[in-house]
Design a protein around this motif. Structure first.
Motif, PDB file in Angstrom:
ATOM      1  N   GLN A   9      18.508 -19.639  14.383  1.00 31.62           N
ATOM      2  CA  GLN A   9      17.381 -18.957  15.025  1.00 31.62           C
ATOM      3  C   GLN A   9      16.477 -18.326  13.970  1.00 31.62           C
ATOM      4  O   GLN A   9      15.257 -18.350  14.098  1.00 31.62           O
ATOM      5  CB  GLN A   9      17.879 -17.896  15.996  1.00 31.62           C
ATOM      6  N   THR A  10      17.085 -17.764  12.946  1.00 33.03           N
ATOM      7  CA  THR A  10      16.308 -17.158  11.861  1.00 33.03           C
ATOM      8  C   THR A  10      15.414 -18.194  11.201  1.00 33.03           C
ATOM      9  O   THR A  10      14.207 -17.991  11.054  1.00 33.03           O
ATOM     10  CB  THR A  10      17.238 -16.526  10.812  1.00 33.03           C
ATOM     11  N   PHE A  11      15.990 -19.327  10.804  1.00 31.73           N
ATOM     12  CA  PHE A  11      15.214 -20.340  10.108  1.00 31.73           C
ATOM     13  C   PHE A  11      14.181 -20.984  11.026  1.00 31.73           C
ATOM     14  O   PHE A  11      13.082 -21.327  10.583  1.00 31.73           O
ATOM     15  CB  PHE A  11      16.126 -21.381   9.466  1.00 31.73           C
ATOM     16  N   ALA A  12      14.494 -21.139  12.303  1.00 34.33           N
ATOM     17  CA  ALA A  12      13.510 -21.670  13.250  1.00 34.33           C
ATOM     18  C   ALA A  12      12.330 -20.715  13.379  1.00 34.33           C
ATOM     19  O   ALA A  12      11.174 -21.135  13.405  1.00 34.33           O
ATOM     20  CB  ALA A  12      14.163 -21.908  14.612  1.00 34.33           C
ATOM     21  N   HIS A  57      14.173 -11.952  18.864  1.00 33.50           N
ATOM     22  CA  HIS A  57      15.345 -12.703  19.309  1.00 33.50           C
ATOM     23  C   HIS A  57      16.134 -13.246  18.116  1.00 33.50           C
ATOM     24  O   HIS A  57      17.368 -13.309  18.156  1.00 33.50           O
ATOM     25  CB  HIS A  57      14.917 -13.837  20.242  1.00 33.50           C
ATOM     26  N   ALA A  58      15.430 -13.618  17.051  1.00 35.14           N
ATOM     27  CA  ALA A  58      16.073 -14.119  15.839  1.00 35.14           C
ATOM     28  C   ALA A  58      16.654 -12.985  15.001  1.00 35.14           C
ATOM     29  O   ALA A  58      17.342 -13.239  14.015  1.00 35.14           O
ATOM     30  CB  ALA A  58      15.079 -14.924  15.005  1.00 35.14           C
ATOM     31  N   GLY A  59      16.370 -11.747  15.375  1.00 36.85           N
ATOM     32  CA  GLY A  59      16.901 -10.604  14.637  1.00 36.85           C
ATOM     33  C   GLY A  59      16.105 -10.227  13.411  1.00 36.85           C
ATOM     34  O   GLY A  59      16.544  -9.419  12.608  1.00 36.85           O
ATOM     35  N   LEU A  60      14.918 -10.810  13.250  1.00 34.56           N
ATOM     36  CA  LEU A  60      14.114 -10.537  12.057  1.00 34.56           C
ATOM     37  C   LEU A  60      13.304  -9.254  12.159  1.00 34.56           C
ATOM     38  O   LEU A  60      12.936  -8.680  11.140  1.00 34.56           O
ATOM     39  CB  LEU A  60      13.189 -11.723  11.774  1.00 34.56           C
ATOM     40  N   GLU A  77      18.724  -6.472   7.573  1.00 31.33           N
ATOM     41  CA  GLU A  77      20.072  -7.033   7.634  1.00 31.33           C
ATOM     42  C   GLU A  77      20.033  -8.540   7.892  1.00 31.33           C
ATOM     43  O   GLU A  77      20.816  -9.296   7.315  1.00 31.33           O
ATOM     44  CB  GLU A  77      20.914  -6.334   8.705  1.00 31.33           C
ATOM     45  N   GLN A  78      19.134  -8.975   8.753  1.00 30.16           N
ATOM     46  CA  GLN A  78      19.044 -10.406   9.054  1.00 30.16           C
ATOM     47  C   GLN A  78      18.507 -11.174   7.846  1.00 30.16           C
ATOM     48  O   GLN A  78      18.936 -12.290   7.580  1.00 30.16           O
ATOM     49  CB  GLN A  78      18.175 -10.665  10.284  1.00 30.16           C
ATOM     50  N   PHE A  79      17.585 -10.576   7.113  1.00 27.47           N
ATOM     51  CA  PHE A  79      17.101 -11.214   5.892  1.00 27.47           C
ATOM     52  C   PHE A  79      18.221 -11.305   4.864  1.00 27.47           C
ATOM     53  O   PHE A  79      18.337 -12.295   4.144  1.00 27.47           O
ATOM     54  CB  PHE A  79      15.905 -10.453   5.310  1.00 27.47           C
ATOM     55  N   ALA A  80      19.060 -10.283   4.804  1.00 29.14           N
ATOM     56  CA  ALA A  80      20.197 -10.303   3.876  1.00 29.14           C
ATOM     57  C   ALA A  80      21.175 -11.411   4.248  1.00 29.14           C
ATOM     58  O   ALA A  80      21.721 -12.089   3.363  1.00 29.14           O
ATOM     59  CB  ALA A  80      20.898  -8.944   3.872  1.00 29.14           C
ATOM     60  N   ALA A  81      21.384 -11.635   5.539  1.00 26.15           N
ATOM     61  CA  ALA A  81      22.270 -12.715   5.976  1.00 26.15           C
ATOM     62  C   ALA A  81      21.705 -14.072   5.562  1.00 26.15           C
ATOM     63  O   ALA A  81      22.441 -14.943   5.082  1.00 26.15           O
ATOM     64  CB  ALA A  81      22.474 -12.660   7.487  1.00 26.15           C
ATOM     65  N   ALA A  82      20.401 -14.262   5.729  1.00 25.44           N
ATOM     66  CA  ALA A  82      19.769 -15.519   5.327  1.00 25.44           C
ATOM     67  C   ALA A  82      19.840 -15.690   3.807  1.00 25.44           C
ATOM     68  O   ALA A  82      20.137 -16.783   3.314  1.00 25.44           O
ATOM     69  CB  ALA A  82      18.320 -15.559   5.798  1.00 25.44           C
ATOM     70  N   ALA A  83      19.612 -14.632   3.075  1.00 25.29           N
ATOM     71  CA  ALA A  83      19.689 -14.694   1.609  1.00 25.29           C
ATOM     72  C   ALA A  83      21.116 -15.022   1.175  1.00 25.29           C
ATOM     73  O   ALA A  83      21.321 -15.785   0.223  1.00 25.29           O
ATOM     74  CB  ALA A  83      19.230 -13.380   0.995  1.00 25.29           C
ATOM     75  N   GLY A  84      22.098 -14.471   1.866  1.00 21.81           N
ATOM     76  CA  GLY A  84      23.494 -14.774   1.554  1.00 21.81           C
ATOM     77  C   GLY A  84      23.805 -16.246   1.757  1.00 21.81           C
ATOM     78  O   GLY A  84      24.511 -16.866   0.960  1.00 21.81           O
TER      79      GLY A  84
END
Length: 116
Positions: A9-12, A57-60, A77-84
C-alpha cells in the motif's frame, strides 16, 4: 503478511506524482490543513481529499483534529518501514553481486591457464 500488505500500500501510494508532491510539501512545511495542501494543485478539494485518504490508508500521513481544522502530518514510522525494506533488499543484492564477483574472479583465474 500484514507487513508486506502495508508496504504494498505504501509503494502504491508513492507511485502517484500528486501524492508524492503532497508528501514533499508536508516534509518541507510540517503540518498543513487540507486547504493548504490543495492550494498549489489545479484540482478540486474532493480530489485532493481522495489523495489524502489513499496516503492515510497507506499509513504515510496522519490526520489530527484542531477545532474545525484537520491538519495532516507525515507518519515517519511508515517511511522508516519502507526504508528498512530498501535497506534489507539492497544488502541482499549486494551480497549476490559479491558472490558473482568472486565466482567470476575464480573462473577467470582458472581460465588463464588455457592460453586465452
Amino acid at each position: 503478511m500484514q507487513a508486506s500488505r502495508s508496504l504494498a500500500q505504501t509503494f502504491a501510494a508513492l507511485g502517484d506524482p500528486t501524492r508524492m508532491a503532497i508528501l514533499s510539501r508536508l516534509a518541507a512545511q510540517g503540518e498543513l490543513t487540507v486547504q493548504e495542501i490543495a492550494a498549489p494543485f489545479a484540482m478540486s478539494l474532493p480530489a485532493v481529499s481522495q489523495h489524502l485518504k489513499v496516503l492515510e490508508h497507506a499509513g504515510l500521513i496522519a490526520r489530527g483534529r484542531d477545532g474545525q481544522k484537520r491538519p495532516c502530518r507525515l507518519n515517519v514510522e511508515q517511511f522508516a518501514a519502507a526504508a528498512g525494506w530498501f535497506d534489507h533488499t539492497r544488502a541482499a543484492w549486494e551480497a549476490r553481486f559479491d558472490r558473482l564477483e568472486r565466482f567470476l574472479a575464480t573462473t577467470e583465474t582458472k581460465g588463464d591457464g588455457h592460453g586465452r
